[in-house]
Design an enzyme around this catalytic site. Structure first.
Site, mmCIF file in Angstrom:
data_model
loop_
_atom_site.group_PDB
_atom_site.id
_atom_site.type_symbol
_atom_site.label_atom_id
_atom_site.label_comp_id
_atom_site.label_asym_id
_atom_site.label_seq_id
_atom_site.Cartn_x
_atom_site.Cartn_y
_atom_site.Cartn_z
ATOM 1 N N ASP A 171 -15.126 -33.710 2.655
ATOM 2 C CA ASP A 171 -16.403 -33.887 3.853
ATOM 3 C C ASP A 171 -17.330 -34.983 3.631
ATOM 4 O O ASP A 171 -18.241 -35.226 2.845
ATOM 5 C CB ASP A 171 -17.239 -32.990 3.007
ATOM 6 C CG ASP A 171 -18.451 -32.255 3.865
ATOM 7 O OD1 ASP A 171 -18.758 -32.149 5.273
ATOM 8 O OD2 ASP A 171 -19.807 -31.929 2.680
ATOM 9 N N TYR A 178 -11.215 -25.242 -18.822
ATOM 10 C CA TYR A 178 -12.518 -24.970 -18.223
ATOM 11 C C TYR A 178 -13.770 -24.807 -19.683
ATOM 12 O O TYR A 178 -14.439 -23.778 -19.010
ATOM 13 C CB TYR A 178 -12.384 -24.194 -17.313
ATOM 14 C CG TYR A 178 -13.380 -24.075 -16.120
ATOM 15 C CD1 TYR A 178 -14.080 -22.754 -16.190
ATOM 16 C CD2 TYR A 178 -13.386 -25.230 -15.037
ATOM 17 C CE1 TYR A 178 -15.393 -23.130 -14.643
ATOM 18 C CE2 TYR A 178 -14.272 -24.781 -13.861
ATOM 19 C CZ TYR A 178 -15.471 -24.359 -13.882
ATOM 20 O OH TYR A 178 -16.877 -23.717 -12.602
ATOM 21 N N GLU A 186 -15.292 -29.775 -12.657
ATOM 22 C CA GLU A 186 -15.909 -29.590 -11.942
ATOM 23 C C GLU A 186 -15.567 -31.158 -11.005
ATOM 24 O O GLU A 186 -16.580 -30.523 -10.493
ATOM 25 C CB GLU A 186 -17.325 -28.528 -12.356
ATOM 26 C CG GLU A 186 -16.688 -27.450 -12.403
ATOM 27 C CD GLU A 186 -16.625 -26.487 -10.941
ATOM 28 O OE1 GLU A 186 -17.670 -26.973 -10.588
ATOM 29 O OE2 GLU A 186 -16.282 -25.821 -11.231
ATOM 30 N N ASP A 188 -21.202 -37.582 3.274
ATOM 31 C CA ASP A 188 -22.549 -37.033 2.817
ATOM 32 C C ASP A 188 -22.220 -37.275 1.162
ATOM 33 O O ASP A 188 -20.706 -36.751 1.021
ATOM 34 C CB ASP A 188 -23.608 -36.157 1.937
ATOM 35 C CG ASP A 188 -23.118 -34.931 2.808
ATOM 36 O OD1 ASP A 188 -22.849 -34.499 3.871
ATOM 37 O OD2 ASP A 188 -22.298 -34.593 1.765
ATOM 38 N N ASP A 214 -31.736 -29.617 1.961
ATOM 39 C CA ASP A 214 -30.873 -29.712 0.583
ATOM 40 C C ASP A 214 -30.286 -28.985 -0.005
ATOM 41 O O ASP A 214 -29.363 -28.399 0.747
ATOM 42 C CB ASP A 214 -32.290 -28.031 -0.321
ATOM 43 C CG ASP A 214 -31.496 -27.157 -0.286
ATOM 44 O OD1 ASP A 214 -32.106 -26.118 -1.031
ATOM 45 O OD2 ASP A 214 -31.208 -27.003 0.788
ATOM 46 N N ASP A 238 -17.431 -28.170 1.571
ATOM 47 C CA ASP A 238 -16.619 -29.539 0.740
ATOM 48 C C ASP A 238 -16.959 -28.550 -0.207
ATOM 49 O O ASP A 238 -16.155 -28.703 -1.543
ATOM 50 C CB ASP A 238 -18.351 -30.124 0.167
ATOM 51 C CG ASP A 238 -19.977 -29.373 0.644
ATOM 52 O OD1 ASP A 238 -20.275 -30.335 0.458
ATOM 53 O OD2 ASP A 238 -19.211 -28.293 0.952
ATOM 54 N N TYR A 294 -25.973 -24.002 1.535
ATOM 55 C CA TYR A 294 -26.931 -23.814 0.036
ATOM 56 C C TYR A 294 -27.998 -23.582 1.172
ATOM 57 O O TYR A 294 -28.726 -23.975 1.739
ATOM 58 C CB TYR A 294 -26.914 -24.693 -0.566
ATOM 59 C CG TYR A 294 -28.106 -24.472 -1.974
ATOM 60 C CD1 TYR A 294 -29.269 -25.094 -2.405
ATOM 61 C CD2 TYR A 294 -27.546 -23.526 -3.134
ATOM 62 C CE1 TYR A 294 -30.309 -25.106 -3.564
ATOM 63 C CE2 TYR A 294 -28.698 -23.361 -3.482
ATOM 64 C CZ TYR A 294 -29.636 -24.372 -4.425
ATOM 65 O OH TYR A 294 -30.345 -24.274 -5.250
ATOM 66 N N THR A 295 -29.187 -22.413 0.103
ATOM 67 C CA THR A 295 -30.140 -21.960 0.497
ATOM 68 C C THR A 295 -30.277 -22.103 2.733
ATOM 69 O O THR A 295 -31.115 -23.134 2.833
ATOM 70 C CB THR A 295 -31.140 -22.418 -0.017
ATOM 71 O OG1 THR A 295 -30.628 -24.487 0.780
ATOM 72 C CG2 THR A 295 -31.980 -22.330 -1.274
ATOM 73 N N GLU A 313 -24.245 -28.596 0.559
ATOM 74 C CA GLU A 313 -25.599 -28.753 1.657
ATOM 75 C C GLU A 313 -25.553 -27.446 3.074
ATOM 76 O O GLU A 313 -26.602 -26.963 3.401
ATOM 77 C CB GLU A 313 -25.723 -30.471 1.673
ATOM 78 C CG GLU A 313 -24.939 -30.676 3.160
ATOM 79 C CD GLU A 313 -23.789 -30.828 2.856
ATOM 80 O OE1 GLU A 313 -23.646 -30.641 0.911
ATOM 81 O OE2 GLU A 313 -22.660 -31.632 3.143
HETATM 82 C C1 LIG Z 1 -15.737 -17.373 -10.933
HETATM 83 C C2 LIG Z 1 -16.398 -17.890 -10.998
HETATM 84 C C3 LIG Z 1 -17.046 -19.136 -10.107
HETATM 85 C C4 LIG Z 1 -16.355 -19.840 -11.362
HETATM 86 C C5 LIG Z 1 -16.967 -21.275 -10.929
HETATM 87 C C6 LIG Z 1 -15.934 -22.039 -9.462
HETATM 88 S S1 LIG Z 1 -15.171 -22.935 -9.920
HETATM 89 C C7 LIG Z 1 -17.455 -22.985 -8.451
HETATM 90 O O1 LIG Z 1 -17.351 -23.990 -9.295
HETATM 91 N N1 LIG Z 1 -17.612 -22.828 -7.321
HETATM 92 C C8 LIG Z 1 -18.477 -23.338 -7.042
HETATM 93 C C9 LIG Z 1 -18.645 -23.069 -5.643
HETATM 94 C C10 LIG Z 1 -19.461 -24.062 -4.508
HETATM 95 C C11 LIG Z 1 -18.365 -25.215 -4.722
HETATM 96 C C12 LIG Z 1 -19.236 -26.331 -3.699
HETATM 97 C C13 LIG Z 1 -20.852 -26.388 -2.939
HETATM 98 C C14 LIG Z 1 -21.246 -25.014 -3.615
HETATM 99 C C15 LIG Z 1 -20.919 -23.753 -4.466
HETATM 100 C C16 LIG Z 1 -19.852 -23.641 -7.726
HETATM 101 O O2 LIG Z 1 -20.233 -24.819 -7.679
HETATM 102 N N2 LIG Z 1 -20.501 -22.450 -8.635
HETATM 103 C C17 LIG Z 1 -22.058 -22.433 -8.786
HETATM 104 C C18 LIG Z 1 -22.464 -22.199 -8.186
HETATM 105 C C19 LIG Z 1 -21.610 -21.904 -9.973
HETATM 106 O O3 LIG Z 1 -20.711 -21.332 -10.422
HETATM 107 O O4 LIG Z 1 -22.533 -22.488 -10.889
HETATM 108 CA CA LIG Z 2 -21.148 -32.323 1.498
HETATM 109 ZN ZN LIG Z 3 -15.520 -25.322 -9.529
#
Ligand SMILES: CCCCC[C@H](S)C(=O)N[C@@H](Cc1ccccc1)C(=O)N[C@@H](C)C(=O)O
Ligand SMILES: [Ca+2]
Ligand SMILES: [Zn+2]
Length: 313
Positions: free
Chosen positions: A179, A159, A168, A182, A197, A140, A190-191, A187
């Site tokens: 994906d 943005y 977003e 779910d 989570d 995902d 992360y952590t 998931e």
């Molecule tokens: C250049 C700085 C980052 C720009 C933000 C990018 S597009 C983004 O949204 N990244 C996702 C990554 C992600 C996607 C799916 C699942 C997990 C993590 C994002 O959500 N970043 C979070 C951590 C954030 O930037 O707050």
């Molecule tokens: Ca997922």
């Molecule tokens: Zn993003």
């Protein structure tokens, strides 16, 4: 050319073995496949930051068809998966619908807890091992990032503020469509020390502190006006559209993932524009559903109810 096409293999971030397209040249196999008719290539950034002029870095190669970098294996294999989703589902040929090369860099930054589309390519951090494991390990995540490229080539949602939250959310929506087992986001990466989570939830954004109603939106300055939190409002609408349910006293009958994806894809291509806000998202989704399923269709009715349920009119 086809003569140099080969199949690579390797273990991904979660230890699963994957196969993917590679190219043989001069004694090496490169993570640079062309068998789909477009180029999909994966590089090692060697820890330069996401804003470095030295990106994409070094094209990843192996002296055999086996690749031993899990971050690269998943970035490459999942880029193929996301390309195939857009091609097979909507007939879209890469993010620009003109066969643009799909370039990814792994090991970007130093323990960077993020991934991004930087306008020209995807970049993945390795995470610090506590908040995230290497981010290309989540399908995902790739779906999210490559969808930013699709958005950039279509509505080009600014943005910032409401259009940024929609930007977003569109990335989360298609990340979840790809994906598809779910409605959680992130998931798999992360952590790593905590089971069950996720970074975000589309079925219940409030589970991770994100709003699921327009009345509860964040209006402060952080994170470009809360683009990663207010996305929860539109994520909840999309979830209700697909799965059905009720929120804030409004009942929604689900129309399924495929029709929901069709509505958002059509809205993105024809009705959303760079400064679209939540209200214009509602109108765009109604118009797209009308085009696809008819003005008095159950699908249009579901779209209206889903947005009413999250307080968007
Ligand atoms: C250049 C700085 C980052 C720009 C933000 C990018 S597009 C983004 O949204 N990244 C996702 C990554 C992600 C996607 C799916 C699942 C997990 C993590 C994002 O959500 N970043 C979070 C951590 C954030 O930037 O707050
Ligand atoms: Ca997922
Ligand atoms: Zn993003």
């Amino acid at each position: 050319n086809a003569a140099n096409d080969a199949t690579g293999t390797g273990k991904g971030v979660l230890g699963d073995t994957k196969t993917f397209d590679v190219t043989y040249s001069g004694g090496y196999y490169y993570l640079d496949g062309t068998s789909r008719g477009i180029e999909i290539a994966t590089y090692d950034a060697k820890h330069v930051p996401y804003y470095s002029p030295n990106l994409p870095g070094t094209l990843i190669r192996s002296s055999s068809t086996t690749f031993s970098d899990p971050a690269a294996v998943d970035a490459h294999a999942y880029a193929e998966r996301v390309y195939d989703y857009y091609k097979n589902t909507f007939g879209r040929n890469s993010y620009d619908n003109k066969g643009a090369p799909i370039i990814s860099s792994v090991h970007v930054g130093n323990k960077w807890n993020n991934a991004a589309w930087i306008g020209t390519q995807m970049v993945y951090g390795d995470g610090d091992g506590t908040t995230f494991r290497t981010l290309s390990g989540g399908l995902d995540v790739i779906g999210h990032e490559l969808t930013h490229a699709v958005t950039q080539s279509t509505a080009d949602l600014i943005y910032q503020g409401e259009s940024g939250a929609l930007n977003e959310s569109i990335s989360d929506i298609f990340g979840a469509m790809i994906d598809s087992d779910d409605w959680d986001i992130g998931e798999d990466v992360y952590t790593p020390g905590i089971a069950g989570d996720a970074l975000r939830s589309m079925s219940d954004p409030t589970k991770y502190g994100d709003p699921d109603n327009y009345a509860n939106r964040y209006t402060g300055p952080d994170d470009n006006g809360g683009v990663h939190t207010n996305s929860g409002i539109n994520n909840k609408a999309a979830y209700l559209m697909a799965q059905g349910g009720s929120a804030y006293g409004v009942q929604v009958s689900g129309i399924g993932r495929a029709k929901t994806a069709n509505i958002y894809y059509r809205a993105l291509n024809y009705y959303l524009y760079s400064s679209s806000n939540f209200s214009s998202m509602r109108q765009a989704a109604i118009q797209a559903a009308t085009d696809l399923y008819g003005a008095n269709s159950a699908e249009v009715n579901t779209v209206k109810n889903a947005y009413s349920a999250v307080g968007v009119y």
